[in-house]
Scaffold this motif. Structure first.
Motif, PDB file in Angstrom:
ATOM      1  N   LYS A  79       1.195 -14.753   3.537  1.00 35.23           N
ATOM      2  CA  LYS A  79       1.329 -14.617   4.988  1.00 35.23           C
ATOM      3  C   LYS A  79       0.406 -13.554   5.568  1.00 35.23           C
ATOM      4  O   LYS A  79       0.382 -13.348   6.778  1.00 35.23           O
ATOM      5  N   ASN A  80      -0.331 -12.877   4.682  1.00 36.95           N
ATOM      6  CA  ASN A  80      -1.217 -11.798   5.110  1.00 36.95           C
ATOM      7  C   ASN A  80      -0.447 -10.708   5.866  1.00 36.95           C
ATOM      8  O   ASN A  80      -0.880 -10.216   6.902  1.00 36.95           O
ATOM      9  N   MET A  81       0.696 -10.342   5.307  1.00 43.25           N
ATOM     10  CA  MET A  81       1.568  -9.348   5.916  1.00 43.25           C
ATOM     11  C   MET A  81       1.753  -8.175   4.959  1.00 43.25           C
ATOM     12  O   MET A  81       1.710  -8.329   3.741  1.00 43.25           O
ATOM     13  N   VAL A  82       1.983  -7.007   5.525  1.00 43.90           N
ATOM     14  CA  VAL A  82       2.393  -5.847   4.747  1.00 43.90           C
ATOM     15  C   VAL A  82       3.555  -5.197   5.490  1.00 43.90           C
ATOM     16  O   VAL A  82       3.618  -5.233   6.725  1.00 43.90           O
ATOM     17  N   TYR A  83       4.464  -4.620   4.725  1.00 41.92           N
ATOM     18  CA  TYR A  83       5.680  -4.063   5.288  1.00 41.92           C
ATOM     19  C   TYR A  83       5.887  -2.630   4.807  1.00 41.92           C
ATOM     20  O   TYR A  83       5.380  -2.236   3.751  1.00 41.92           O
ATOM     21  N   LEU A  84       6.659  -1.895   5.577  1.00 46.80           N
ATOM     22  CA  LEU A  84       7.085  -0.564   5.164  1.00 46.80           C
ATOM     23  C   LEU A  84       8.564  -0.439   5.481  1.00 46.80           C
ATOM     24  O   LEU A  84       8.945  -0.374   6.648  1.00 46.80           O
ATOM     25  N   GLN A  85       9.369  -0.431   4.432  1.00 47.45           N
ATOM     26  CA  GLN A  85      10.800  -0.198   4.582  1.00 47.45           C
ATOM     27  C   GLN A  85      11.030   1.298   4.533  1.00 47.45           C
ATOM     28  O   GLN A  85      10.660   1.956   3.556  1.00 47.45           O
ATOM     29  N   MET A  86      11.619   1.836   5.590  1.00 49.54           N
ATOM     30  CA  MET A  86      11.837   3.280   5.688  1.00 49.54           C
ATOM     31  C   MET A  86      13.322   3.547   5.760  1.00 49.54           C
ATOM     32  O   MET A  86      13.992   3.138   6.723  1.00 49.54           O
ATOM     33  N   ASN A  87      13.846   4.230   4.754  1.00 55.65           N
ATOM     34  CA  ASN A  87      15.264   4.568   4.689  1.00 55.65           C
ATOM     35  C   ASN A  87      15.458   6.070   4.794  1.00 55.65           C
ATOM     36  O   ASN A  87      14.505   6.842   4.609  1.00 55.65           O
ATOM     37  N   SER A  88      16.674   6.471   5.060  1.00 56.29           N
ATOM     38  CA  SER A  88      17.021   7.901   5.142  1.00 56.29           C
ATOM     39  C   SER A  88      16.033   8.651   6.022  1.00 56.29           C
ATOM     40  O   SER A  88      15.491   9.693   5.622  1.00 56.29           O
ATOM     41  N   LEU A  89      15.785   8.125   7.180  1.00 54.31           N
ATOM     42  CA  LEU A  89      14.771   8.699   8.057  1.00 54.31           C
ATOM     43  C   LEU A  89      15.162  10.097   8.521  1.00 54.31           C
ATOM     44  O   LEU A  89      16.345  10.404   8.719  1.00 54.31           O
ATOM     45  N   ARG A  90      14.134  10.917   8.683  1.00 62.43           N
ATOM     46  CA  ARG A  90      14.302  12.307   9.107  1.00 62.43           C
ATOM     47  C   ARG A  90      13.507  12.532  10.390  1.00 62.43           C
ATOM     48  O   ARG A  90      12.572  11.800  10.688  1.00 62.43           O
ATOM     49  N   ALA A  91      13.872  13.582  11.085  1.00 62.11           N
ATOM     50  CA  ALA A  91      13.164  13.877  12.331  1.00 62.11           C
ATOM     51  C   ALA A  91      11.665  14.061  12.084  1.00 62.11           C
ATOM     52  O   ALA A  91      10.841  13.674  12.913  1.00 62.11           O
ATOM     53  N   GLU A  92      11.314  14.627  10.948  1.00 59.26           N
ATOM     54  CA  GLU A  92       9.895  14.868  10.641  1.00 59.26           C
ATOM     55  C   GLU A  92       9.123  13.585  10.333  1.00 59.26           C
ATOM     56  O   GLU A  92       7.903  13.622  10.201  1.00 59.26           O
ATOM     57  N   ASP A  93       9.819  12.455  10.228  1.00 62.17           N
ATOM     58  CA  ASP A  93       9.120  11.176  10.050  1.00 62.17           C
ATOM     59  C   ASP A  93       8.627  10.624  11.384  1.00 62.17           C
ATOM     60  O   ASP A  93       7.904   9.618  11.411  1.00 62.17           O
ATOM     61  N   THR A  94       9.011  11.261  12.474  1.00 61.95           N
ATOM     62  CA  THR A  94       8.576  10.811  13.796  1.00 61.95           C
ATOM     63  C   THR A  94       7.062  10.825  13.901  1.00 61.95           C
ATOM     64  O   THR A  94       6.426  11.845  13.627  1.00 61.95           O
ATOM     65  N   ALA A  95       6.484   9.692  14.267  1.00 60.50           N
ATOM     66  CA  ALA A  95       5.030   9.556  14.338  1.00 60.50           C
ATOM     67  C   ALA A  95       4.690   8.153  14.837  1.00 60.50           C
ATOM     68  O   ALA A  95       5.557   7.286  14.926  1.00 60.50           O
ATOM     69  N   VAL A  96       3.429   7.974  15.134  1.00 59.53           N
ATOM     70  CA  VAL A  96       2.900   6.619  15.322  1.00 59.53           C
ATOM     71  C   VAL A  96       2.405   6.164  13.950  1.00 59.53           C
ATOM     72  O   VAL A  96       1.622   6.868  13.306  1.00 59.53           O
ATOM     73  N   TYR A  97       2.860   5.003  13.532  1.00 57.12           N
ATOM     74  CA  TYR A  97       2.516   4.493  12.208  1.00 57.12           C
ATOM     75  C   TYR A  97       1.445   3.415  12.351  1.00 57.12           C
ATOM     76  O   TYR A  97       1.644   2.411  13.047  1.00 57.12           O
ATOM     77  N   TYR A  98       0.332   3.648  11.671  1.00 51.68           N
ATOM     78  CA  TYR A  98      -0.799   2.736  11.710  1.00 51.68           C
ATOM     79  C   TYR A  98      -0.904   1.978  10.391  1.00 51.68           C
ATOM     80  O   TYR A  98      -0.763   2.553   9.313  1.00 51.68           O
ATOM     81  N   CYS A  99      -1.186   0.714  10.511  1.00 47.26           N
ATOM     82  CA  CYS A  99      -1.468  -0.123   9.356  1.00 47.26           C
ATOM     83  C   CYS A  99      -2.983  -0.172   9.177  1.00 47.26           C
ATOM     84  O   CYS A  99      -3.735  -0.193  10.165  1.00 47.26           O
ATOM     85  N   ALA A 100      -3.432  -0.182   7.924  1.00 47.99           N
ATOM     86  CA  ALA A 100      -4.866  -0.237   7.650  1.00 47.99           C
ATOM     87  C   ALA A 100      -5.131  -1.158   6.474  1.00 47.99           C
ATOM     88  O   ALA A 100      -4.287  -1.317   5.596  1.00 47.99           O
ATOM     89  N   THR A 101      -6.315  -1.751   6.481  1.00 54.53           N
ATOM     90  CA  THR A 101      -6.713  -2.599   5.371  1.00 54.53           C
ATOM     91  C   THR A 101      -8.147  -2.307   4.970  1.00 54.53           C
ATOM     92  O   THR A 101      -8.977  -1.913   5.801  1.00 54.53           O
ATOM     93  N   ALA A 102      -8.410  -2.473   3.683  1.00 50.38           N
ATOM     94  CA  ALA A 102      -9.766  -2.350   3.173  1.00 50.38           C
ATOM     95  C   ALA A 102     -10.460  -3.706   3.281  1.00 50.38           C
ATOM     96  O   ALA A 102      -9.804  -4.745   3.324  1.00 50.38           O
ATOM     97  N   ARG A 103     -11.768  -3.690   3.320  1.00 50.78           N
ATOM     98  CA  ARG A 103     -12.520  -4.953   3.371  1.00 50.78           C
ATOM     99  C   ARG A 103     -13.216  -5.271   2.059  1.00 50.78           C
ATOM    100  O   ARG A 103     -13.895  -6.286   1.935  1.00 50.78           O
ATOM    101  N   MET A 104     -13.037  -4.392   1.087  1.00 46.84           N
ATOM    102  CA  MET A 104     -13.504  -4.647  -0.266  1.00 46.84           C
ATOM    103  C   MET A 104     -12.604  -3.873  -1.207  1.00 46.84           C
ATOM    104  O   MET A 104     -11.791  -3.050  -0.773  1.00 46.84           O
ATOM    105  N   ASP A 105     -12.718  -4.136  -2.476  1.00 42.69           N
ATOM    106  CA  ASP A 105     -11.840  -3.491  -3.433  1.00 42.69           C
ATOM    107  C   ASP A 105     -12.083  -1.991  -3.458  1.00 42.69           C
ATOM    108  O   ASP A 105     -13.228  -1.540  -3.408  1.00 42.69           O
ATOM    109  N   GLY A 106     -11.014  -1.221  -3.492  1.00 41.61           N
ATOM    110  CA  GLY A 106     -11.110   0.231  -3.460  1.00 41.61           C
ATOM    111  C   GLY A 106     -10.084   0.787  -2.497  1.00 41.61           C
ATOM    112  O   GLY A 106      -9.265   0.048  -1.939  1.00 41.61           O
ATOM    113  N   TRP A 107     -10.153   2.087  -2.246  1.00 41.80           N
ATOM    114  CA  TRP A 107      -9.176   2.747  -1.385  1.00 41.80           C
ATOM    115  C   TRP A 107      -9.778   3.181  -0.050  1.00 41.80           C
ATOM    116  O   TRP A 107      -9.188   4.016   0.646  1.00 41.80           O
ATOM    117  N   ASN A 108     -10.911   2.664   0.337  1.00 46.36           N
ATOM    118  CA  ASN A 108     -11.471   2.972   1.652  1.00 46.36           C
ATOM    119  C   ASN A 108     -10.954   1.967   2.674  1.00 46.36           C
ATOM    120  O   ASN A 108     -11.068   0.765   2.483  1.00 46.36           O
TER     121      ASN A 108
END
Length: 119
Positions: free
Chosen positions: A76-105
């Motif tokens: 489905k070309n989907m990625v998910y993030l299950q977040m449990n036991s959330l804390r106030a310090e987890d407050t943020a804007v969460y961005y999804c990112a993908t690489a266009r070739m193999d590696g961590w860039n």
């Protein structure tokens, strides 16, 4: 044109949970790395979870281990993030990112989904 669209953010009480989703279109990078990067006000954007199917690797920052789980559905070309036991310090804007070739860039980014955890 590659597009990433995040969803699932919102307001939750401390100790609660949320599941973020990221839909990708315009790309076939189904086995390349995907990640979630939160950015809180005044702070840098740093990954909290990343996944790379090609080498069967999943990484988390230490503070998220046991609380957050990243997963993906390549069909489905989907990625998910299950977040449990959330804390106030987890407050943020969460961005999804993908690489266009193999590696961590990471080359493509979504617009973000806001997560607010009230204490």
């Amino acid at each position: 044109q590659v597009q990433l669209v995040e969803s699932g953010g919102g307001l939750v009480q401390s100790g609660g949970f949320l599941r973020l989703s990221c839909a990708a279109s315009g790309c076939t990078f189904s086995t390349y790395a995907r990640a979630w990067f939160p950015q809180a006000p005044g702070k840098e954007r740093e990954y909290v979870a990343r996944i790379r199917t090609s080498v069967s690797v999943t990484n988390y920052v230490n503070s998220m281990k046991g609380r957050f789980t990243i997963s993906r559905d390549n069909a489905k070309n989907m990625v998910y993030l299950q977040m449990n036991s959330l804390r106030a310090e987890d407050t943020a804007v969460y961005y999804c990112a993908t690489a266009r070739m193999d590696g961590w860039n990471f080359d493509y980014w979504g617009q973000g989904t806001k997560v607010t955890v009230s204490s």
